[in-house]
Design an enzyme around this catalytic site. Structure first.
Site, PDB file in Angstrom:
ATOM      1  N   GLU A   1       0.826  -1.217   0.000  1.00  0.00           N
ATOM      2  CA  GLU A   1       0.000   0.000   0.000  1.00  0.00           C
ATOM      3  C   GLU A   1       0.858   1.265   0.000  1.00  0.00           C
ATOM      4  OE1 GLU A   1      -3.119   0.744  -0.492  1.00  0.00           O
ATOM      5  OE2 GLU A   1      -3.967  -1.260  -0.490  1.00  0.00           O
TER       6      GLU A   1
ATOM      7  N   GLU B   1       2.259   1.631  -3.478  1.00  0.00           N
ATOM      8  CA  GLU B   1       1.221   2.008  -4.443  1.00  0.00           C
ATOM      9  C   GLU B   1       0.825   3.479  -4.300  1.00  0.00           C
ATOM     10  OE1 GLU B   1      -1.079  -2.302  -4.888  1.00  0.00           O
ATOM     11  OE2 GLU B   1      -2.152  -0.616  -4.003  1.00  0.00           O
ATOM     12  N   GLU B   2       0.634   3.941  -3.062  1.00  0.00           N
ATOM     13  CA  GLU B   2       0.121   5.292  -2.837  1.00  0.00           C
ATOM     14  C   GLU B   2       1.191   6.372  -2.952  1.00  0.00           C
ATOM     15  OE1 GLU B   2      -2.167   5.537   0.776  1.00  0.00           O
ATOM     16  OE2 GLU B   2      -3.630   4.060   0.065  1.00  0.00           O
TER      17      GLU B   2
END
Length: 181
Positions: free
Chosen positions: A70, A73-74
């Site tokens: 995460e 990805e972010e």
């Protein structure tokens, strides 16, 4: 009719998924700053609140791997799992299901932010004290407590749960045990 129970006894067919598992990632750099994001959509859209990167654990994915995924990805930041700091359990949350949310601490392996344009409005490194002092964080007990845990971790006054890969007693299946040393 998707399922039909033939025997004349109470059925043992499990209900649909009963839990959702989410993660929040505290990524702290060597200057004591934390990686924070502002979301484009959802509850925090347009609020100006800076929060830690969060997301949902994919089916079959370990919590520690989900946190690392995460964050990358972010924000584009590569990181490694350090420890589990805390977790929250709530019921009748998303789609009337129980919700487990794990706060993981990660160590950054890169520092240049490349935010995900589809979900993230902004991403930056922020002083931990500034993050904890946000009015939204101070106003909400859960966010405030997590911020206090993060501040204590920054000062080396809090120990979370380390992970260790273990083998099940009943099979050769491997899984992580999270514990405080």
């Amino acid at each position: 009719m998707l399922v039909y129970w033939i025997p004349e006894i109470p059925h043992t067919i499990p209900a649909n998924a009963s839990h959702r598992i989410g993660i929040g990632a505290l990524v702290m750099n060597h200057n004591g700053e934390v990686l924070v994001v502002q979301e484009k959509n959802g509850t925090f859209k347009g609020t100006g609140v800076w929060k830690m990167p969060t997301g949902v654990v994919d089916e079959g994915e370990d919590i520690c791997d989900a946190a690392v995924r995460e964050v990358q990805e972010e924000t584009g930041i590569k990181a490694e799992f350090v420890e589990l700091l805390a977790f929250r359990q709530s019921h009748k949350s998303f789609f009337e299901k129980s919700d487990l949310f794990f706060v993981c601490m990660l160590k950054p392996l890169s520092y240049k932010i490349q935010k995900q344009d589809s979900e993230i409005m902004g991403a930056q490194w922020m002083d931990m004290e500034e993050y904890a002092a946000q009015p939204f964080v101070k106003k909400h007990d859960m966010f405030n407590k997590i911020a206090q845990i993060c501040l204590a971790k920054k000062k080396n006054k809090y120990n979370g749960f380390s992970k260790e890969l273990m083998t099940s007693a009943f099979s050769a299946k491997k899984s992580y045990l999270y514990f405080n040393q």
